[in-house]
Design an enzyme around this catalytic site. Structure first.
Site, PDB file in Angstrom:
ATOM      1  N   ASP A 100       0.833  -1.198   0.000  1.00  0.00           N
ATOM      2  CA  ASP A 100       0.000   0.000   0.000  1.00  0.00           C
ATOM      3  C   ASP A 100       0.875   1.258   0.000  1.00  0.00           C
ATOM      4  O   ASP A 100       0.359   2.372  -0.104  1.00  0.00           O
ATOM      5  CB  ASP A 100      -0.990   0.006   1.164  1.00  0.00           C
ATOM      6  CG  ASP A 100      -0.328  -0.026   2.536  1.00  0.00           C
ATOM      7  OD1 ASP A 100       0.918  -0.018   2.610  1.00  0.00           O
ATOM      8  OD2 ASP A 100      -1.056  -0.089   3.545  1.00  0.00           O
ATOM      9  N   SER A 101       2.188   1.061   0.042  1.00  0.00           N
ATOM     10  CA  SER A 101       3.121   2.167  -0.185  1.00  0.00           C
ATOM     11  C   SER A 101       2.966   2.728  -1.594  1.00  0.00           C
ATOM     12  O   SER A 101       3.543   3.778  -1.910  1.00  0.00           O
ATOM     13  CB  SER A 101       4.568   1.715   0.045  1.00  0.00           C
ATOM     14  OG  SER A 101       4.850   0.530  -0.675  1.00  0.00           O
ATOM     15  N   ASP A 158      -0.600  -6.429  -0.428  1.00  0.00           N
ATOM     16  CA  ASP A 158      -0.900  -5.718   0.810  1.00  0.00           C
ATOM     17  C   ASP A 158      -2.405  -5.479   0.907  1.00  0.00           C
ATOM     18  O   ASP A 158      -3.027  -5.004  -0.055  1.00  0.00           O
ATOM     19  CB  ASP A 158      -0.171  -4.376   0.819  1.00  0.00           C
ATOM     20  CG  ASP A 158       0.512  -4.087   2.133  1.00  0.00           C
ATOM     21  OD1 ASP A 158       0.254  -4.795   3.112  1.00  0.00           O
ATOM     22  OD2 ASP A 158       1.317  -3.138   2.164  1.00  0.00           O
ATOM     23  N   LYS A 198      -0.751  -9.731   2.847  1.00  0.00           N
ATOM     24  CA  LYS A 198      -0.132  -9.201   4.063  1.00  0.00           C
ATOM     25  C   LYS A 198      -1.109  -8.244   4.732  1.00  0.00           C
ATOM     26  O   LYS A 198      -1.776  -7.461   4.043  1.00  0.00           O
ATOM     27  CB  LYS A 198       1.173  -8.469   3.761  1.00  0.00           C
ATOM     28  CG  LYS A 198       1.862  -7.910   5.007  1.00  0.00           C
ATOM     29  CD  LYS A 198       3.171  -7.226   4.680  1.00  0.00           C
ATOM     30  CE  LYS A 198       2.998  -5.848   4.095  1.00  0.00           C
ATOM     31  NZ  LYS A 198       2.384  -4.879   5.054  1.00  0.00           N
ATOM     32  N   GLU A 216      -1.598  -5.777   8.553  1.00  0.00           N
ATOM     33  CA  GLU A 216      -0.921  -5.225   9.712  1.00  0.00           C
ATOM     34  C   GLU A 216      -1.621  -5.628  11.001  1.00  0.00           C
ATOM     35  O   GLU A 216      -2.829  -5.880  11.030  1.00  0.00           O
ATOM     36  CB  GLU A 216      -0.863  -3.698   9.602  1.00  0.00           C
ATOM     37  CG  GLU A 216      -0.031  -3.206   8.430  1.00  0.00           C
ATOM     38  CD  GLU A 216       0.033  -1.696   8.339  1.00  0.00           C
ATOM     39  OE1 GLU A 216       0.676  -1.189   7.406  1.00  0.00           O
ATOM     40  OE2 GLU A 216      -0.542  -1.009   9.213  1.00  0.00           O
ATOM     41  N   GLU A 272       8.816  -3.765  11.373  1.00  0.00           N
ATOM     42  CA  GLU A 272       9.194  -2.467  10.829  1.00  0.00           C
ATOM     43  C   GLU A 272       9.559  -1.487  11.935  1.00  0.00           C
ATOM     44  O   GLU A 272       8.836  -1.347  12.925  1.00  0.00           O
ATOM     45  CB  GLU A 272       8.058  -1.879   9.981  1.00  0.00           C
ATOM     46  CG  GLU A 272       8.429  -0.551   9.350  1.00  0.00           C
ATOM     47  CD  GLU A 272       7.472  -0.085   8.267  1.00  0.00           C
ATOM     48  OE1 GLU A 272       7.654   1.039   7.751  1.00  0.00           O
ATOM     49  OE2 GLU A 272       6.540  -0.845   7.922  1.00  0.00           O
TER      50      GLU A 272
END
Length: 295
Positions: A75-76, A114, A144, A146, A212
């Site tokens: 999502d970056s 993501d 992925k 979070e 991270e």
């Protein structure tokens, strides 16, 4: 006629040394296709895992052919493709075509999609629905998301449906407002919380977990506590693998670069010089030259 002489026996040749086995248990250049089981084997045998983000076919082909183990369609993309200030506005519908492009481009790397903010927080049913979309519509190999303890049920539900999950703890960009900005996670008493998050991700069935912006000493404690591999993004050298955003590592990013990033090229400057040369050649009439014309 003389009697024939039997050949003198010779000592057997020394056996050829066995070819060096790749840590993933395949040929020296690695497996033809990286699977989640290769992550487990790499951790067990102490072999570093490499990952980069990718958002398009061309970079995916380059990274895949260079032997990168997994590509994260992160999502970056919010910062690096869509021009958002943060990752929060990114939607599933925006990431699916990017993931599809990357998945179609690779022949070896594991492609991880993501799951963006708002696509799994409501609960396990929403999380599974989002993961299924990435697998069916985008042809991802894994997803992925979070969060550690708070995402335990979502991870378990997705894994139970046969979809591999990579966890992500420590600094979680989707929670940057709640965390108070880009702040190192796991310092002091918070180290145990980080370990608890990692264990929750593992217990839920994830095949790996991203750490991270975590102190290196704490990342080592997490890595030692887990059976699944840890992938560091600013988590020091004691993790099982490293992941970087490709625009950071290749010098495409304009402005502040995170401390943990090593820039391996200055692609931004290369492109800038090329554009200047093109502009100047057009303005001066040097381009197009006769060899560029059709008769």
């Amino acid at each position: 006629m003389s009697e024939s002489t039997a050949p003198v026996p010779t000592a057997p040749d020394s056996p050829e040394p066995a070819p060096e086995q790749h840590p993933y248990g395949h040929a020296p250049d690695g497996p033809k296709r990286v699977r989640t089981r290769h992550f487990h084997n790499a951790k067990k045998q102490g072999i570093p895992i490499t990952g980069l983000t990718s958002y398009d076919m061309l970079t995916a082909q380059i990274f895949d052919q260079a032997g990168i183990d997994f590509l994260l369609v992160g999502d970056s993309a919010g910062n690096n493709v869509f021009g958002y200030e943060t990752t929060l506005p990114v939607t599933v519908d925006e990431l699916i075509p990017l993931t599809r492009a990357v998945a179609r481009a690779v022949t070896r790397a594991l492609v991880v999609a993501d799951m963006p903010f708002g696509s799994y927080e409501s609960g396990a049913d929403q999380a599974l629905s989002t993961a299924v979309r990435f697998m069916k519509e985008a042809q991802a190999h894994a997803v992925k998301l979070e969060g550690g303890v708070r995402s335990h049920k979502q991870i378990r539900r997705i894994v139970s449906a046969g979809i591999p999950v990579m966890g992500h703890i420590g600094f979680t960009p989707q929670s940057e407002h709640g965390l108070g900005g880009h702040i190192i996670q796991g310092r002091g008493d918070a180290a145990q919380n980080l370990i608890d998050d990692a264990l929750a991700v593992q217990e839920a069935g994830a095949f790996a977990v991203v750490l991270e912006m975590v102190p290196g000493s704490v990342a080592k404690r997490v890595t030692d506590a887990l059976d699944i591999p840890t992938i560091g993004v600013g988590a020091g050298p004691s993790v099982n693998g490293q992941l970087l955003v490709w625009t950071d590592f290749a010098g495409m990013t304009d402005g502040r670069v995170p401390r943990f990033v090593r820039q391996y090229a200055n692609v931004r400057q290369v492109l800038t010089d090329a554009v200047h040369n093109f502009r100047d050649d057009v303005n001066s009439g040097v381009y197009p030259a006769p060899e560029h014309n059709y008769e």
